[in-house]
Scaffold this motif. Structure first.
Motif, short mmCIF file in Angstrom:
data_model
loop_
_atom_site.label_atom_id
_atom_site.label_comp_id
_atom_site.label_asym_id
_atom_site.label_seq_id
_atom_site.Cartn_x
_atom_site.Cartn_y
_atom_site.Cartn_z
N TYR A 341 -9.75 51.99 21.13
CA TYR A 341 -9.44 50.97 20.17
C TYR A 341 -8.63 50.14 20.57
O TYR A 341 -8.89 48.83 20.54
N MET A 342 -7.66 50.19 21.27
CA MET A 342 -6.64 49.24 22.07
C MET A 342 -5.98 48.46 21.29
O MET A 342 -5.49 47.52 21.73
N MET A 343 -5.83 48.62 19.84
CA MET A 343 -5.12 47.88 19.05
C MET A 343 -3.62 47.65 19.42
O MET A 343 -3.00 46.69 19.51
N SER A 344 -2.94 48.69 19.31
CA SER A 344 -1.62 49.04 19.53
C SER A 344 -1.38 48.65 21.20
O SER A 344 -0.34 48.29 21.41
N GLY A 345 -2.06 49.14 22.00
CA GLY A 345 -2.04 48.68 23.28
C GLY A 345 -2.02 47.20 23.40
O GLY A 345 -1.16 46.82 24.21
N ASN A 346 -2.85 46.64 22.88
CA ASN A 346 -3.00 45.22 22.86
C ASN A 346 -1.64 44.49 22.23
O ASN A 346 -1.17 43.43 22.96
N ALA A 347 -1.29 44.88 21.14
CA ALA A 347 -0.01 44.44 20.49
C ALA A 347 1.18 44.70 21.60
O ALA A 347 2.02 43.70 21.54
N LEU A 348 1.24 45.85 22.12
CA LEU A 348 2.22 45.98 23.32
C LEU A 348 2.27 45.09 24.08
O LEU A 348 3.38 44.36 24.74
N TRP A 349 1.02 44.85 24.65
CA TRP A 349 0.75 43.80 25.69
C TRP A 349 1.42 42.35 25.47
O TRP A 349 1.94 41.51 26.22
N VAL A 350 0.57 42.01 24.06
CA VAL A 350 1.10 40.64 23.79
C VAL A 350 2.54 40.28 23.66
O VAL A 350 3.14 39.33 23.77
#
Length: 424
Positions: A341-350
């Motif tokens: 999914y990478m939704m939360s991972g992307n949110a953390l990265w951003v």
């Protein structure tokens, strides 16, 4: 004769004087040349800069790792941890010369609004975090009150458009991944790319109590060449028997395809299965981040065709190297399941990119910096900050490129990438 005696005497005197001089020189040692003393040099020791050791920065993660929504959030938790590890492997983030390593503090929302509200309180009052990633989707409305009252910068991994998720009441709220509207743009572009003759679609989605607010926005953003036909078909999240929903979709005879907005994998897989059992082979596309591998497992191979979903395929052509690096960190179990999914991972990265840009750990300063930026790097490529008209907040939403998968004749493959237009 006299002159000869004088010369002989003079010569004798010269010889005597030479012998005396030679004796004197032999008796006296030769003097050494004067020695010169070099003054001592003063050396200044080189200046050494001591790098302070890294500190720990706790960032909360509100995810439902138990309950019905755990089918998504247990994977999301692993992905967020992988991104935190990636950041730490690169030295963490640097704020004002100090390095910080990320410690992800996960609290379970338990797939329940009360559980989400309790988890938000624990993160703020027990764990003392100032930044939080999550929750996802409609759950955000249950946690936003606690975060806003305490000026906690909270970055939802996804928002559907429900009141209280992301709007004028959440000035400290952001979304760190394509929202429901942005992913709908991606899904519609993928549909037109794979099935260019499709012109008319019927919309089907879960009823979160806000359809009157969200449907007009979806219709406004409809991809060029697509129009909506038939009534909106909605269902409760808890629904198990999708026969009535499938019957309503099947009855819209002039629809060329079905646009399944949002929805969890069990919803989507059962709708696809029901349509195929009725002999309906019209294309289905979802805006939900649901891996086609999961849909295949739910619908069965006989029904698994003409289905498109925004989804990540590791090492597919066009993937940013950073995205593939995180996928590799997740391990072989993810490759076997095919679900990323990478939704939360992307949110953390951003979030961490903006924190470094702000050079601050103060939520208000990071918030103000975020609002002043036009673009930010995501795991999916460069994202455009947007959404002032849609959410009443300047640059609190994001639109970034999105990959998709396609399910054709029982086989899953990477479809490619589509650009996502910024929200107004």
């Amino acid at each position: 004769m006299e002159r000869k005696k004088i010369l002989t005497a003079a010569l004798s005197i010269c010889i005597v004087l030479s012998l005396v001089a030679l004796a004197f020189m032999t008796a006296c040692p030769s003097q050494a040349p004067p020695t010169t003393t070099t003054p001592p040099t003063t050396t200044t020791p080189p200046t050494t800069t001591t790098t302070p050791p890294p500190k720990t920065l706790k960032i909360g993660a509100l995810l439902s790792i138990t309950g019905w929504y755990s089918i998504i959030d247990t994977l999301e938790a692993d992905e967020a941890q992988a991104v935190a590890e990636l950041i730490n492997n690169e030295g963490g983030i640097t704020i004002d010369g100090q390095k910080y390593l990320i410690e992800l503090v996960i609290e379970d929302g338990k797939s329940d609004f009360n559980g989400v509200a309790s988890a938000a309180s624990r993160l703020v009052f027990d764990k003392g975090v100032k930044f939080v990633v999550g929750p996802s989707g409609f759950w955000s409305s249950a946690s936003a009150g606690t975060f806003e009252e305490n000026k906690i910068l909270h970055v939802s991994s996804y928002v559907t458009g429900s009141p209280g998720e992301l709007d004028a009441s959440t000035p400290y709220g952001f979304v760190g991944h394509n929202c429901a509207f942005a992913d709908a743009i991606a899904a519609e572009k993928a549909l037109k790319k794979e099935f260019p003759d499709v012109e008319k679609v019927t919309i089907c989605l879960p009823d979160d109590g806000n359809l009157s607010a969200t449907i007009p926005k979806h219709e406004r953003l409809m991809a060029e060449g697509l129009t909506v036909v038939g009534d909106i078909v909605a269902y409760p999240n808890e629904m198990l028997d999708f026969s009535p929903i499938v019957a309503k979709l099947h009855s819209v005879k002039d629809a060329d395809a079905y646009l399944l907005l949002n929805g969890a994998p069990p919803h989507l897989g059962n709708i696809l299965k029901g349509l195929r059992e009725l002999g309906n082979d019209k294309p289905c596309v979802t805006s939900s981040l649901s891996s086609c591998y999961t849909i295949l497992n739910i619908s069965g191979q006989a029904a698994a065709t003409k289905f498109i979903a925004p989804a990540i395929t590791p090492h597919a052509p066009g993937n940013p190297p950073l995205l593939d690096e995180v996928c590799d960190m997740l391990g072989t179990q993810y490759e076997e399941q095919g679900v990323i999914y990478m939704m939360s991972g992307n949110a953390l990265w951003v979030l961490t990119r903006v924190m470094e840009a702000a050079q601050s750990l103060d939520p208000t300063e990071v918030k103000e910096k975020w609002e002043s930026m036009d673009t930010v790097e995501t795991l999916f490529g460069t994202g455009t900050l947007c959404g002032e008209e849609f959410y009443g907040l300047r640059n609190h939403a994001i639109a970034h490129p999105m990959p998709y998968q396609k399910l054709m004749d029982g086989e899953v493959s990477a479809g490619g990438w589509v650009d996502v237009d910024p929200l107004p």
